[in-house]
Write an enzyme that holds these catalytic residues in place. Structure first.
Site, PDB file in Angstrom:
ATOM      1  N   SER A   1       0.869  -1.169   0.000  1.00 45.91           N
ATOM      2  CA  SER A   1       0.000   0.000   0.000  1.00 45.91           C
ATOM      3  C   SER A   1       0.910   1.224   0.000  1.00 45.91           C
ATOM      4  CB  SER A   1      -0.877  -0.024   1.251  1.00 45.91           C
ATOM      5  OG  SER A   1      -1.638   1.162   1.336  1.00 45.91           O
TER       6      SER A   1
ATOM      7  N   LYS B   1      -1.007  -1.124  -4.504  1.00 45.42           N
ATOM      8  CA  LYS B   1      -2.176  -0.312  -4.162  1.00 45.42           C
ATOM      9  C   LYS B   1      -1.700   1.116  -3.973  1.00 45.42           C
ATOM     10  CE  LYS B   1      -4.666   0.145   0.227  1.00 45.42           C
ATOM     11  NZ  LYS B   1      -5.335  -0.653   1.283  1.00 45.42           N
TER      12      LYS B   1
ATOM     13  N   LYS C   1      -2.998   5.150  -2.990  1.00 48.47           N
ATOM     14  CA  LYS C   1      -4.059   5.894  -2.327  1.00 48.47           C
ATOM     15  C   LYS C   1      -4.496   7.019  -3.260  1.00 48.47           C
ATOM     16  CE  LYS C   1      -4.059   3.919   1.838  1.00 48.47           C
ATOM     17  NZ  LYS C   1      -5.249   3.385   2.502  1.00 48.47           N
TER      18      LYS C   1
ATOM     19  N   ASP D   1      -7.149   2.951  -3.401  1.00 48.61           N
ATOM     20  CA  ASP D   1      -7.895   3.045  -2.137  1.00 48.61           C
ATOM     21  C   ASP D   1      -8.202   4.512  -1.844  1.00 48.61           C
ATOM     22  OD1 ASP D   1      -8.972   2.790   0.397  1.00 48.61           O
ATOM     23  OD2 ASP D   1      -7.188   1.868   1.306  1.00 48.61           O
TER      24      ASP D   1
ATOM     25  N   GLU E   1     -11.071   0.618  -3.678  1.00 45.19           N
ATOM     26  CA  GLU E   1     -11.326   0.291  -2.276  1.00 45.19           C
ATOM     27  C   GLU E   1     -12.002   1.475  -1.585  1.00 45.19           C
ATOM     28  OE1 GLU E   1      -7.792  -1.062  -0.265  1.00 45.19           O
ATOM     29  OE2 GLU E   1      -8.698  -0.895   1.719  1.00 45.19           O
TER      30      GLU E   1
ATOM     31  N   ASP F   1     -13.800  -1.713   2.717  1.00 48.41           N
ATOM     32  CA  ASP F   1     -12.884  -1.800   3.857  1.00 48.41           C
ATOM     33  C   ASP F   1     -13.633  -1.253   5.082  1.00 48.41           C
ATOM     34  OD1 ASP F   1     -10.953  -1.248   5.814  1.00 48.41           O
ATOM     35  OD2 ASP F   1      -9.514  -0.310   4.487  1.00 48.41           O
TER      36      ASP F   1
ATOM     37  N   LYS G   1      -9.808  -6.777   7.827  1.00 50.13           N
ATOM     38  CA  LYS G   1      -8.800  -6.328   8.791  1.00 50.13           C
ATOM     39  C   LYS G   1      -9.135  -6.912  10.146  1.00 50.13           C
ATOM     40  CE  LYS G   1      -7.328  -2.088   6.564  1.00 50.13           C
ATOM     41  NZ  LYS G   1      -7.487  -0.622   6.532  1.00 50.13           N
TER      42      LYS G   1
ATOM     43  N   GLY H   1      -4.001  -3.963   6.042  1.00 51.54           N
ATOM     44  CA  GLY H   1      -2.995  -3.644   7.061  1.00 51.54           C
ATOM     45  C   GLY H   1      -3.304  -2.323   7.739  1.00 51.54           C
TER      46      GLY H   1
HETATM   47  O1  OSB Z   1      -7.245   1.927   4.270  1.00 45.70           O
HETATM   48  O2  OSB Z   1      -6.088   0.175   4.104  1.00 45.70           O
HETATM   49  C1  OSB Z   1      -6.259   1.288   4.587  1.00 45.70           C
HETATM   50  C2  OSB Z   1      -3.220   2.235   6.766  1.00 45.70           C
HETATM   51  C3  OSB Z   1      -3.849   2.856   7.831  1.00 45.70           C
HETATM   52  C4  OSB Z   1      -5.210   2.998   7.802  1.00 45.70           C
HETATM   53  C5  OSB Z   1      -5.960   2.513   6.721  1.00 45.70           C
HETATM   54  C6  OSB Z   1      -5.349   1.865   5.665  1.00 45.70           C
HETATM   55  C7  OSB Z   1      -3.950   1.762   5.679  1.00 45.70           C
HETATM   56  C8  OSB Z   1      -3.179   1.173   4.576  1.00 45.70           C
HETATM   57  C9  OSB Z   1      -1.785   0.688   4.915  1.00 45.70           C
HETATM   58  O3  OSB Z   1      -3.556   1.138   3.432  1.00 45.70           O
HETATM   59  C10 OSB Z   1      -1.665  -0.789   4.916  1.00 45.70           C
HETATM   60  C11 OSB Z   1      -0.342  -1.205   5.507  1.00 45.70           C
HETATM   61  O4  OSB Z   1       0.659  -1.131   4.792  1.00 45.70           O
HETATM   62  O5  OSB Z   1      -0.297  -1.585   6.698  1.00 45.70           O
HETATM   63 MG    MG Z   2      -8.414   0.774   2.924  1.00 45.48          MG
END
Ligand code: OSB
Ligand code: MG
Length: 358
Positions: free
Chosen positions: A123, A149, A151, A176, A201, A226, A250, A278
């Site tokens: 991510s 992924k 953002k 995402d 996402e 999510d 999660k 994560g």
């Molecule tokens: O939306 O998946 C998410 C991190 C913190 C809060 C929300 C998200 C995330 C990530 C990071 O996308 C995932 C990771 O590398 O741990």
């Molecule tokens: Mg997410």
């Protein structure tokens, strides 16, 4: 713990993690869980401090001094407490870890996982420029990660996706939004629809399913939920109304390993693939994520990646390592995270602790 690189999403930047660990012991062995709440109430209502409060005043008092035969039987003890799934999961996952050690089997096997090697994605946060993002993607693709992924947020979306796709025509790519859009943005999603994205996402509101179902009707790219999914029942409803075709699971958001199993089974029975999300976890939460990612319906690469992408020194030894093939191998030793914690380092990093005894 200081993150090696700041992580930016549509709801803000994280530079430092305040991590709340839960340790349980039967007097001989110990199990560890991690509360995955953020520092502020931005991804979800929960924060490190609300989790401390709810664990201290409600969750632990309900569990202390009780006979609990297996970790799977924990949920009813805290069933009367609404929400606060991440706080509940901190204790629930510690119990699973302890049980795995006492039963002398690896945690992933105790959970019913069968996959010995899990596929890893990364991510990647919002970057200061598209050039910086392309450089980061190149690094991660070269490291072997199987899915990228990125953002997105308003102003960092269509053009970013277009350029990433142009530079990397073949990669498995997803985006995402962390709830940054509304149904008024459907045209924008139609534009991004052209770039062969695996999934969008959580594009819309964190409590919504209805508008997601409407958006899904109007675009080709699968929607993955999510933030909106906290239980198997949420998953059932989302699937029923067509709000998503994929679900991100999660551990904290669904209240622990029993919750993961329930969402996993619900999705499997409806032909909906899941993957493990994560929360910038330390090694303790990370090892829990690795273990659950071995369940059969975790058929898409997750956001479970190498400790060294986050930390100069992780609190477990050995840290989580991703192979050049983009995979993590389950550990063969009995037990779970508690087996690997660096107790001295954790002591040094600890700013607050409290012991509860039956
Ligand atoms: O939306 O998946 C998410 C991190 C913190 C809060 C929300 C998200 C995330 C990530 C990071 O996308 C995932 C990771 O590398 O741990
Ligand atoms: Mg997410």
């Amino acid at each position: 713990m200081q993150l090696l690189h700041p992580f930016e999403t549509s709801f803000g930047v994280t530079r430092e993690r305040r991590i709340l660990l839960v340790k349980v012991t039967d007097g001989t062995q110990a199990g560890y869980g991690e509360v995955t709440a953020g520092e502020g109430p931005f991804y979800s209502h929960e924060t490190t401090e609300t989790a401390w409060h709810v664990l201290h005043d409600f969750i632990i008092p309900r569990a202390l001094g009780k006979e609990i035969d297996t970790a799977r039987a924990f949920a009813p003890f805290v069933g009367g407490i609404r929400g606060h799934n991440m706080a509940k999961a901190g204790l629930e996952t510690a119990l699973w870890d302890l049980e795995a050690t006492l039963e002398q089997i690896p945690l992933w096997k105790l959970l019913g996982a069968t996959r010995e090697k899990i596929d890893c994605g990364v991510s990647i946060g919002i970057k200061p420029s598209i050039e910086k993002l392309l450089e980061t993607i190149e690094t991660e693709v070269n490291a072997g990660y199987r899915r990228i992924k990125i953002k997105i947020k308003p102003g960092w979306d269509v053009e970013v996706i277009r350029q990433v796709r142009k530079a990397f025509p073949k990669i498995l790519l997803m985006a995402d939004a962390n709830s940054a859009y509304t149904l008024a943005d459907v045209e924008l999603f139609r534009q991004m629809d052209k770039y062969n994205i695996m999934m969008f996402e959580q594009p819309l509101h964190y409590e919504d399913m209805i508008d997601h179902a409407e958006l899904q009707k109007q675009i080709q790219t699968p929607i993955c939920l999510d933030e909106s999914i906290h239980s198997a029942d949420d998953a059932r409803k989302a699937i029923k109304i067509g709000a998503c075709r994929i679900i991100n699971v999660k551990l904290g958001r669904v209240g622990g390993h029993a919750g993961v199993r329930a969402v996993h089974d619900m999705c499997r029975d409806h032909g909906i693939p899941v993957w493990c999300g994560g929360m910038l976890e330390s090694g303790v939460g990370r090892l829990h994520n690795v273990a659950l990612s071995g369940l059969e319906n975790f058929s898409l690469p997750g956001d479970v990646s190498d400790s060294k992408r986050y930390w100069a020194e992780d609190i477990i030894d050995p840290p989580v390592e991703v192979s050049s093939q983009g995979q993590i191998t389950q550990r063969a030793e009995p037990g779970g995270p508690g087996r690997y914690v660096k107790a001295e380092l954790i002591d040094r990093l600890t700013v607050r602790s409290q012991v509860f005894s039956a």
